[in-house]
Design a protein around this motif. Structure first.
Motif, short mmCIF file in Angstrom:
data_model
loop_
_atom_site.label_atom_id
_atom_site.label_comp_id
_atom_site.label_asym_id
_atom_site.label_seq_id
_atom_site.Cartn_x
_atom_site.Cartn_y
_atom_site.Cartn_z
N PHE A 1 0.58 -1.26 0.13
CA PHE A 1 0.00 0.12 0.04
C PHE A 1 0.91 1.49 0.08
CE2 PHE A 1 -1.89 3.30 2.52
CZ PHE A 1 -3.02 3.81 1.70
N PHE A 2 1.91 1.21 0.94
CA PHE A 2 2.42 2.50 1.11
C PHE A 2 3.28 3.12 -0.20
CE2 PHE A 2 6.12 5.21 2.47
CZ PHE A 2 5.54 6.43 3.10
N GLN B 1 2.38 2.42 -3.39
CA GLN B 1 1.31 3.10 -4.30
C GLN B 1 0.78 4.18 -3.95
OE1 GLN B 1 0.08 1.54 -7.13
NE2 GLN B 1 0.85 -0.48 -7.08
N PHE B 2 0.28 4.32 -2.31
CA PHE B 2 -0.04 5.52 -1.70
C PHE B 2 0.81 6.85 -2.14
CE2 PHE B 2 0.07 8.79 1.56
CZ PHE B 2 -1.11 9.32 1.71
N MET C 1 -7.18 5.39 -3.54
CA MET C 1 -6.32 5.25 -2.19
C MET C 1 -7.17 4.39 -1.05
SD MET C 1 -4.47 8.69 -1.55
CE MET C 1 -2.99 9.20 -2.65
N ILE C 2 -8.71 4.68 -1.18
CA ILE C 2 -9.36 4.00 -0.27
C ILE C 2 -9.63 2.77 -0.60
CG2 ILE C 2 -11.84 3.71 0.62
CD1 ILE C 2 -11.82 6.90 0.19
N GLY D 1 -7.30 0.87 -2.38
CA GLY D 1 -5.86 0.39 -2.17
C GLY D 1 -5.44 0.09 -0.72
N TYR D 2 -5.95 1.02 0.17
CA TYR D 2 -6.03 0.53 1.57
C TYR D 2 -6.76 -0.62 2.19
CZ TYR D 2 -5.38 1.26 6.58
OH TYR D 2 -5.16 1.09 7.78
N PHE D 3 -7.95 -0.79 1.67
CA PHE D 3 -8.71 -1.92 2.14
C PHE D 3 -8.75 -3.12 1.20
CE2 PHE D 3 -10.92 2.01 4.05
CZ PHE D 3 -10.85 1.51 5.46
N PRO E 1 -4.13 -2.77 -3.21
CA PRO E 1 -3.03 -1.37 -3.43
C PRO E 1 -2.97 -1.03 -4.85
CG PRO E 1 -2.39 -2.80 -1.87
CD PRO E 1 -3.51 -3.74 -2.22
#
Length: 190
Positions: A102-103, A105-106, A157-158, A160-162, A165
């Motif tokens: 995730f990070f 990609q974020f 992002m949402i 991707g987080y849950f 990613p």
């Protein structure tokens, strides 16, 4: 202030950014298809980053083709935008080596969002620097595609987080397609 030298600087910086991105792709360890296939994520994110760079160049090229003059606010805001945008090679490599994390990609998506926000600010400053330029005023009259970019990447992002990613990178790419398509759709609707 004239824009020719400023446009040349933007073009040069973007050429360097694209060069650095492609040089960050590692060489295949063996001369086989399998070793090349192992680098698939690096090539995917490179392709997305190339499209991002091309889109940024195309957008600025189209805008600056009708700009007659700029001022220090435009120059410094574009400088800040290019500073953020110059991190794209780093985040491209970061995502390529950690595709499902995730990070990375974020951070890639955050670079995208900040660039969109700064592009909106540059549009405002361009209109202020060249108020008599009707073509420029019309071209920068709405920023819906840039707002759409911000919203779409935030949605990515949402997700991707849950869940997944790479949804962030997919939303970055989808927002570019939106920037290309929305103006054409608006032309057909009016």
């Amino acid at each position: 202030m004239e824009t020719d030298r400023f446009e040349a600087l933007i073009d040069a910086i973007l050429a360097i950014i694209i060069t650095v991105i492609v040089l960050e792709i590692p060489l295949a360890s063996l001369g086989t298809w399998d070793s090349l296939y192992e680098l698939r994520y690096e090539f995917i994110i490179y392709a997305v980053s190339f499209i991002v760079c091309f889109n940024f160049w195309n957008y600025n090229n189209n805008i600056f083709s009708i700009v007659n003059k700029i001022d220090y606010k435009v120059i410094w805001t574009m400088g800040a935008t290019l500073l953020v945008f110059s991190l794209l090679p780093y985040f491209t490599t970061f995502v390529g080596e950690n595709f499902y994390a995730f990070f990375p990609q974020f951070m890639y998506g955050l670079c995208f969002i900040i660039t969109a926000i700064l592009s909106i600010i540059i549009g405002k400053f361009l209109k202020e620097a060249d108020p008599g330029n009707i073509a420029l005023q019309l071209a920068l009259s709405n920023h819906y595609p840039l707002y759409g970019t911000i919203i779409l990447v935030l949605i990515g992002m949402i997700i991707g987080y849950f869940i997944f990613p790479p949804a962030i990178m997919i939303c970055c790419l989808a927002s570019i397609l939106g920037i290309w398509c929305i103006p054409k759709i608006q032309c057909y609707l009016t």
